[in-house]
Each structure stands twice: as C-alpha cells, then as structure tokens.
Design a protein around this motif. Structure first.
Motif, short mmCIF file in Angstrom:
data_model
loop_
_atom_site.label_atom_id
_atom_site.label_comp_id
_atom_site.label_asym_id
_atom_site.label_seq_id
_atom_site.Cartn_x
_atom_site.Cartn_y
_atom_site.Cartn_z
N ASP A 243 0.81 -1.22 0.00
CA ASP A 243 0.00 0.00 0.00
C ASP A 243 0.85 1.27 0.00
O ASP A 243 0.30 2.37 0.02
CB ASP A 243 -0.92 0.01 1.24
CG ASP A 243 -1.93 -1.12 1.23
OD1 ASP A 243 -2.36 -1.52 0.13
OD2 ASP A 243 -2.30 -1.60 2.32
N TYR B 156 -7.19 1.38 3.93
CA TYR B 156 -8.42 0.67 3.59
C TYR B 156 -9.18 0.27 4.85
O TYR B 156 -8.59 0.10 5.92
CB TYR B 156 -8.10 -0.61 2.81
CG TYR B 156 -7.54 -0.40 1.42
CD1 TYR B 156 -8.37 -0.42 0.31
CD2 TYR B 156 -6.18 -0.20 1.23
CE1 TYR B 156 -7.87 -0.25 -0.97
CE2 TYR B 156 -5.66 -0.02 -0.05
CZ TYR B 156 -6.51 -0.04 -1.14
OH TYR B 156 -6.00 0.13 -2.40
N ASP B 157 -10.49 0.12 4.69
CA ASP B 157 -11.24 -0.64 5.68
C ASP B 157 -11.43 -2.04 5.09
O ASP B 157 -10.70 -2.43 4.18
CB ASP B 157 -12.56 0.04 6.06
CG ASP B 157 -13.53 0.15 4.88
OD1 ASP B 157 -13.28 -0.45 3.82
OD2 ASP B 157 -14.54 0.87 5.03
N SER B 158 -12.38 -2.77 5.56
CA SER B 158 -12.54 -4.15 5.09
C SER B 158 -13.02 -4.24 3.65
O SER B 158 -12.89 -5.30 3.01
CB SER B 158 -13.52 -4.91 5.99
OG SER B 158 -14.78 -4.25 6.00
N THR B 159 -13.56 -3.15 3.11
CA THR B 159 -14.15 -3.23 1.78
C THR B 159 -13.63 -2.21 0.77
O THR B 159 -13.72 -2.42 -0.43
CB THR B 159 -15.69 -3.06 1.86
OG1 THR B 159 -15.99 -1.79 2.47
CG2 THR B 159 -16.31 -4.18 2.69
N SER B 160 -13.11 -1.06 1.23
CA SER B 160 -12.81 0.00 0.27
C SER B 160 -11.67 0.89 0.73
O SER B 160 -11.28 0.90 1.91
CB SER B 160 -14.06 0.86 0.03
OG SER B 160 -14.50 1.44 1.24
#
Length: 233
Positions: A148, A178-182
């Motif tokens: 990242d 990021y979080d868990s999705t985006s």
C-alpha cells in the motif's frame, strides 16, 4: 546515504532490459518493458537526502492509484531552504536562508489517473499562502512502491517571468488506507519540492537550490480522506 539509495534504485527501477544482480546474497531478476527514469535522474541527491530515505517507498510493484484524489489543507515544514539574491554595499550574491516558517497556510490537491505500471498521469492543484494558484497537469509521473506504500516523482516547469520560469522537482510519498471493503484515504503523506533550474533571474522569487519538505499540519487526523475535487474530464 547516496550509496544505499543507488543500490535500492538499481534493484527497484530498471530500464528497457532484464537485470540480474546479487545484493546481500539474494539473486534479483527484474524485467520491465517500460522506460522508467530512476529517482536520481529526476530528483537530485539534496532533495532525496532532505526528504529522508525512510520516507521513500521504493519497489517495482506500486499500489493502484488510478482515480485516487485527495486534498491537504495546511502543512508544516520539516525543511525550508530558500535561495535569494542579496545585495550588500552594491555587491550581489545568491544566499540561502534556513529560517523555517513552520506552518504553511496552503492547499495541495492531488488526482492520479490512467496508471500504466510505473507511469501515471496526474493533476495537482496548489494554492499558496498568498492565494496564488497553480494547476499542474503531468502526463508522465513516475510511480514506485509496494503493498500500500507509494512514492511518485516528476519535474514541472512554471511559466512565470516574475518567478524566473523555474523548473521544480517534486517527490510525494504516502500509504493507502483501507477498511474491510474499500479505500478510505492516504496516511503518512509527505511532499518535497526543489527548484532545479531557472530561465531568467526572478523579479520576485527564489533561485535554484530552494528546497521545501512538508507534511500535513493537523497530525490528529489519522489519514487524508478521498475527495473528488477535480472537475476536469
């Protein structure tokens, strides 16, 4: 530091060839079909050293920045060296000033798009503390990093006779959050810029050697959120 940077760059950013080398007993075999200018070909040693090797994210597999857009409102100087013309008793010379102003009431906006491997396009908007505005449109920004973590670097010429038509070198680093999705935003943002050339003596501006390293002033914010500021299609 120059030696360690050179070793890393030789391993991470290759040209139009396959490169096999051994560093610390590890075989490195790198192939890159793109023509990538090394950091040292764009950003000089002074800016690299002042920026800090620990803040530069080398690597041949940078994260996806395509469509990433964000803003930095208010910055703090880590380093501020400004070269100006000084006249004393009729004798003029170009002298550096090392006075660090601390806070910079400026706005920097970034928009990265059309990523192709280690090359990406970008628009960068800058409004300085005097409310002077610049829009940088750069078709060839070099992108390195891994995971990242990313660093981008490029040169840009500003056509302003008042400032001497200076050419600046830019280096920007950060880490995607990021979080868990985006994707949420950018943390550990850092920008360095240096005047590397001028065409004419500036009327009101700085001379080559001028170098500034900045990071977000508000360190209580864990990351810079995404913001779609760029309306140019």
């Amino acid at each position: 530091m120059r030696k360690s940077l050179t070793v890393i760059l030789l391993c991470c950013v290759a040209g139009l060839y396959s490169c096999k080398n051994t560093v610390n007993g590890i075989d490195l075999d790198i192939h890159d079909p793109q023509h990538i200018l090394w950091v040292e070909d764009v950003i000089d040693d002074d800016l690299l050293e002042l920026f800090g090797e620990e803040h530069i994210h080398f690597g041949h597999t940078p994260p996806n920045l395509d469509g990433v857009s964000f803003m930095v409102n208010g910055l703090f100087y880590d380093t501020c060296v400004r070269y100006r013309k000084v006249t004393i008793n009729g004798v003029s010379s170009i002298e550096p000033s090392y006075v660090n102003p601390g806070f910079e009431n400026a706005v920097y906006k970034h928009h990265f798009f059309h990523q192709d491997g280690n090359i990406i396009q970008q628009r960068m908007f800058i409004e300085d503390h005097n409310h002077n505005q610049s829009l940088i449109e750069c078709d060839t920004t070099y992108l390195v990093g891994s995971g990242d973590d990313f660093s981008v670097y490029f040169k840009w010429k500003i056509y302003s006779e008042q400032e001497g038509n200076p050419t600046w070198a830019f280096l920007v680093s950060g880490t995607l959050v990021y979080d868990s999705t985006s994707l949420l935003g950018i943390k550990d943002y850092r920008i360095g810029k240096k005047i590397i050339d001028i065409e004419i003596p500036p009327v009101a501006g700085y001379y080559p050697g001028t170098c500034m390293i900045l990071h977000p002033y508000n360190t209580t914010i864990p990351f810079l959120p995404l913001q779609d500021w760029d309306t140019i299609q």
